[in-house]
Design a protein around this motif. Structure first.
Motif, mmCIF file in Angstrom:
data_model
loop_
_atom_site.group_PDB
_atom_site.id
_atom_site.type_symbol
_atom_site.label_atom_id
_atom_site.label_comp_id
_atom_site.label_asym_id
_atom_site.label_seq_id
_atom_site.Cartn_x
_atom_site.Cartn_y
_atom_site.Cartn_z
ATOM 1 N N VAL A 67 15.356 -3.442 -52.672
ATOM 2 C CA VAL A 67 16.637 -2.923 -52.172
ATOM 3 C C VAL A 67 17.744 -3.105 -53.205
ATOM 4 N N GLY A 68 17.365 -3.173 -54.494
ATOM 5 C CA GLY A 68 18.350 -3.112 -55.567
ATOM 6 C C GLY A 68 18.848 -4.435 -56.097
ATOM 7 N N PHE A 69 18.065 -5.491 -55.973
ATOM 8 C CA PHE A 69 18.483 -6.812 -56.438
ATOM 9 C C PHE A 69 17.944 -7.076 -57.831
ATOM 10 N N ASP A 70 18.803 -7.574 -58.721
ATOM 11 C CA ASP A 70 18.409 -7.939 -60.086
ATOM 12 C C ASP A 70 18.644 -9.437 -60.262
ATOM 13 N N PRO A 71 17.588 -10.243 -60.334
ATOM 14 C CA PRO A 71 17.775 -11.698 -60.418
ATOM 15 C C PRO A 71 18.472 -12.141 -61.692
ATOM 16 N N GLY A 72 18.464 -11.297 -62.727
ATOM 17 C CA GLY A 72 19.125 -11.673 -63.969
ATOM 18 C C GLY A 72 20.636 -11.549 -63.911
ATOM 19 N N HIS A 73 21.156 -10.688 -63.031
ATOM 20 C CA HIS A 73 22.593 -10.451 -62.965
ATOM 21 C C HIS A 73 23.196 -10.743 -61.591
ATOM 22 N N SER A 74 22.397 -10.725 -60.559
ATOM 23 C CA SER A 74 22.936 -10.863 -59.205
ATOM 24 C C SER A 74 23.130 -12.307 -58.770
ATOM 25 N N ILE A 75 22.528 -13.262 -59.484
ATOM 26 C CA ILE A 75 22.646 -14.672 -59.117
ATOM 27 C C ILE A 75 23.758 -15.311 -59.943
ATOM 28 N N GLU A 76 24.727 -15.892 -59.238
ATOM 29 C CA GLU A 76 25.840 -16.550 -59.920
ATOM 30 C C GLU A 76 25.577 -18.022 -60.171
ATOM 31 N N ALA A 77 24.939 -18.705 -59.226
ATOM 32 C CA ALA A 77 24.685 -20.143 -59.376
ATOM 33 C C ALA A 77 23.522 -20.552 -58.493
ATOM 34 N N ILE A 78 22.806 -21.608 -58.918
ATOM 35 C CA ILE A 78 21.710 -22.177 -58.141
ATOM 36 C C ILE A 78 21.888 -23.694 -58.102
ATOM 37 N N GLU A 79 21.859 -24.235 -56.902
ATOM 38 C CA GLU A 79 21.866 -25.691 -56.734
ATOM 39 C C GLU A 79 20.633 -26.084 -55.938
ATOM 40 N N VAL A 80 19.848 -26.983 -56.491
ATOM 41 C CA VAL A 80 18.657 -27.484 -55.812
ATOM 42 C C VAL A 80 18.931 -28.889 -55.295
ATOM 43 N N ARG A 81 18.618 -29.119 -54.036
ATOM 44 C CA ARG A 81 18.761 -30.435 -53.432
ATOM 45 C C ARG A 81 17.361 -30.996 -53.204
ATOM 46 N N ARG A 82 17.014 -31.953 -54.012
ATOM 47 C CA ARG A 82 15.671 -32.510 -54.008
ATOM 48 C C ARG A 82 15.666 -33.829 -53.256
ATOM 49 N N TRP A 83 14.867 -33.876 -52.180
ATOM 50 C CA TRP A 83 14.791 -35.085 -51.371
ATOM 51 C C TRP A 83 13.328 -35.497 -51.255
ATOM 52 N N GLY A 84 12.937 -36.439 -52.098
ATOM 53 C CA GLY A 84 11.560 -36.920 -52.050
ATOM 54 C C GLY A 84 11.288 -37.743 -50.801
ATOM 55 N N HIS A 85 12.349 -38.339 -50.238
ATOM 56 C CA HIS A 85 12.221 -39.172 -49.035
ATOM 57 C C HIS A 85 13.204 -38.632 -48.005
ATOM 58 N N ALA A 86 12.925 -37.461 -47.463
ATOM 59 C CA ALA A 86 13.912 -36.758 -46.639
ATOM 60 C C ALA A 86 13.828 -37.112 -45.164
ATOM 61 N N LEU A 87 12.713 -36.775 -44.531
ATOM 62 C CA LEU A 87 12.591 -36.920 -43.082
ATOM 63 C C LEU A 87 11.825 -38.190 -42.730
ATOM 64 N N SER A 88 12.418 -38.990 -41.859
ATOM 65 C CA SER A 88 11.708 -40.183 -41.386
ATOM 66 C C SER A 88 10.446 -39.762 -40.644
ATOM 67 N N PRO A 89 9.392 -40.575 -40.729
ATOM 68 C CA PRO A 89 8.146 -40.207 -40.046
ATOM 69 C C PRO A 89 8.326 -40.203 -38.536
ATOM 70 N N GLU A 90 7.782 -39.194 -37.902
ATOM 71 C CA GLU A 90 7.842 -39.079 -36.439
ATOM 72 C C GLU A 90 6.474 -39.446 -35.880
ATOM 73 N N TYR A 91 6.428 -40.369 -34.925
ATOM 74 C CA TYR A 91 5.168 -40.697 -34.288
ATOM 75 C C TYR A 91 4.663 -39.477 -33.525
ATOM 76 N N CYS A 92 3.437 -39.082 -33.789
ATOM 77 C CA CYS A 92 2.925 -37.853 -33.180
ATOM 78 C C CYS A 92 1.399 -37.876 -33.191
ATOM 79 N N ARG A 93 0.841 -37.117 -32.298
ATOM 80 C CA ARG A 93 -0.593 -36.867 -32.267
ATOM 81 C C ARG A 93 -0.893 -35.644 -33.114
ATOM 82 N N PRO A 94 -2.093 -35.550 -33.720
ATOM 83 C CA PRO A 94 -3.235 -36.447 -33.579
ATOM 84 C C PRO A 94 -3.265 -37.605 -34.562
#
Length: 503
Positions: free
Chosen positions: A426-453
């Motif tokens: 639909v006409g997107f050019d990744p070389g010109h259409s992206i102004e900025a990229i921020e990556v949020r890296r969380w190696g320890h993000a979600l606490s473990p949830e007790y669950c089955r199985p």
């Protein structure tokens, strides 16, 4: 070569050496690239700088290079380890009860306040049956009539998927409701599709990432009982009463059974009480005898503390408080968090996404498994590094290692590649259409949830969190890991409980 190397850089370099020891020079070069984002590419969260000291402490390398303690002469009534939602909630609750006390919050990241929940409950309105799963990219809008017939899957798979949605049979005839729930509690959703429903393999592959945006892992780790509880296809014929949740449903599913429960507002940076002193980029390395030591990038500074609340990941606590009893250390170490990765992309012109005509897209097998438009000109992408085939615990640990070894340039390239594949038509050019990229890296993000199985002790207990929490002298354990429920208000509940234990 004339740049001074700080101790923090040294720890990070030693960590890399451990990762790539015995490897070829190419692996060392790739690991070094993982430390340095490309120009114009921002990385937040669990960066190399934020994790270098905690990882050195974990691996037993920190004290070889840290040098002696350097007292600052400061004394605080409360020191909180961890400046996320739970840590700031603990500090605020403490001051509500003791308004004249001095409170210090220490965090290893370069900002406090935690991060917004990365997982999103709402479903996608389109699916990209991607090249990684089905050999070519095919975007299918789930709001269009007859969308199943447009999927690039086998003819039998379409019939099976239609059956699961519209008219599934009773897969477990003759069993009472409780026995059916017990059977579901012993399966993942992927196993339910394969072993109970016997559907075509394309159905399982198409459905695999359905749970990623809500749980941080795919349906090979997501329990069938929770899939039933959250309305996944295939269960309607079982005749189970949906008036109340099953006792086997995870805490989050049970809590949200009658609709999402509103979580208490978390303190944000701009709302931090002026009586709270917050020090970022200050990883704590020692907590004992009323003294807290933290690393400022050059040396270990110490402050005196009347009380300490540990609002950090539970698995970190044994390295900070070595005097804890062995059983408690083991219980704390069992809390393995789920890694997550989020990219926030700002577009110069959002017209291409608007022309696409969808709001949120689930990918079936690409690196980023969800992409969503955020008005007026943003896109958020979510990746779930967990190796789900190993289960939530082992899979999170394996996925986290892979995440930390992934060069930043790979993250940038995959963002651009998937946006080009999605929006290029639909006409997107990744070389010109992206102004900025921020990556949020969380190696320890979600606490473990007790669950089955995966957790046989659930729901009857005893829970590892019960053995892990509780005061230890003038130290209390907080953080969402210390609650059986890992979502919503868990970190705030744990913070208030820790304050009560000490006051």
């Amino acid at each position: 070569m004339d740049v001074t190397i700080s101790r923090r850089d040294l720890f990070d370099g030693v960590a890399l050496g451990c990762v790539i020891s015995g490897g070829a020079p190419g692996r060392a070069e790739a690991a070094q690239k993982a430390l340095r984002p490309p120009a114009g590419f921002v990385v937040r969260g669990d960066t190399s700088a934020a994790l270098s000291v905690p990882h050195a402490l974990r691996d037993g390398r920190f004290w070889e290079h840290a040098g002696p303690f350097v007292p600052t002469g400061e004394r605080h009534d409360l020191v909180v380890v961890g400046g996320g939602r739970g840590g700031l909630s603990a500090a605020s609750e403490w001051l509500r009860r003791r308004p004249h006390d001095r409170v210090l919050v220490l965090d290893n990241h370069d900002g406090s306040g935690g991060h917004a929940p990365l997982c999103r409950r709402a479903g996608a309105d389109a699916v990209m049956c991607d090249e990684e799963s089905f050999g070519a990219d095919t975007l299918v809008k789930l709001t269009a009539p007859g969308w199943i017939g447009r999927l690039p899957i086998a003819v039998r798979a379409r019939r099976d998927l239609l059956m699961l949605h519209d008219d599934p049979p009773d897969w477990l005839p003759g069993l009472p409701a409780q026995a059916k729930q017990e059977r579901l509690a012993g399966l993942t959703y992927a196993q339910f599709l394969r072993e109970v429903c016997g559907v075509h393999r394309d159905v399982e592959r198409f459905s695999r990432t359905m749970s990623c945006s809500g749980w941080g892992y795919d349906t090979r780790a997501f329990g069938a009982i929770d899939a039933w509880g959250t309305g996944y296809p295939g269960f309607a014929g079982l005749g189970l009463d949906r008036a109340e949740p099953s006792r086997f449903n995870s805490p989050t599913v049970r809590r949200e059974w009658h609709g999402p429960a509103p979580a208490p507002a978390a303190p944000r940076d701009e709302r931090i009480d002026e009586r709270i002193s917050v020090r970022t980029s200050s990883p704590v390395v020692s907590v004992r005898d009323g003294v807290v030591g933290y690393f400022d990038g050059h040396q270990v500074l110490t402050v005196e503390a009347g009380a300490v609340i540990l609002a950090c990941p539970s698995a970190v606590v044994p390295y900070l408080v070595p005097d804890l009893p062995a059983g408690r250390r083991a219980a704390l170490s069992r809390a393995v968090r789920v890694p997550l990765l989020e990219a926030v992309v700002r577009l110069r012109d959002p017209g291409a996404w608007r022309r696409l005509g969808v709001g949120r897209v689930r990918w079936t097998g690409a690196y980023w498994n969800e992409s969503a438009f955020v008005p007026p000109d943003g896109v958020r992408l979510l990746a779930t590094p967990c190796r789900s085939e190993l289960g939530p615990g082992a899979g999170s640990a394996a996925g986290r290692r892979e995440l930390f070894a992934t060069p930043y340039e790979v993250l940038e390239r995959t963002v651009r590649d998937q946006l080009a594949r999605l929006l290029g038509p639909v006409g997107f050019d990744p070389g010109h259409s992206i102004e900025a990229i921020e990556v949020r890296r969380w190696g320890h993000a979600l606490s473990p949830e007790y669950c089955r199985p995966w957790d046989a002790f659930y729901p009857d207990g005893p829970f590892p969190s019960d053995a892990a929490r509780g005061p230890f002298g003038r130290i209390a354990i907080a953080g969402s890991d210390s609650e059986p429920a890992a979502r919503g208000e868990a970190s705030v509940v744990a913070a208030i409980r820790a304050v009560e234990e000490l006051t």
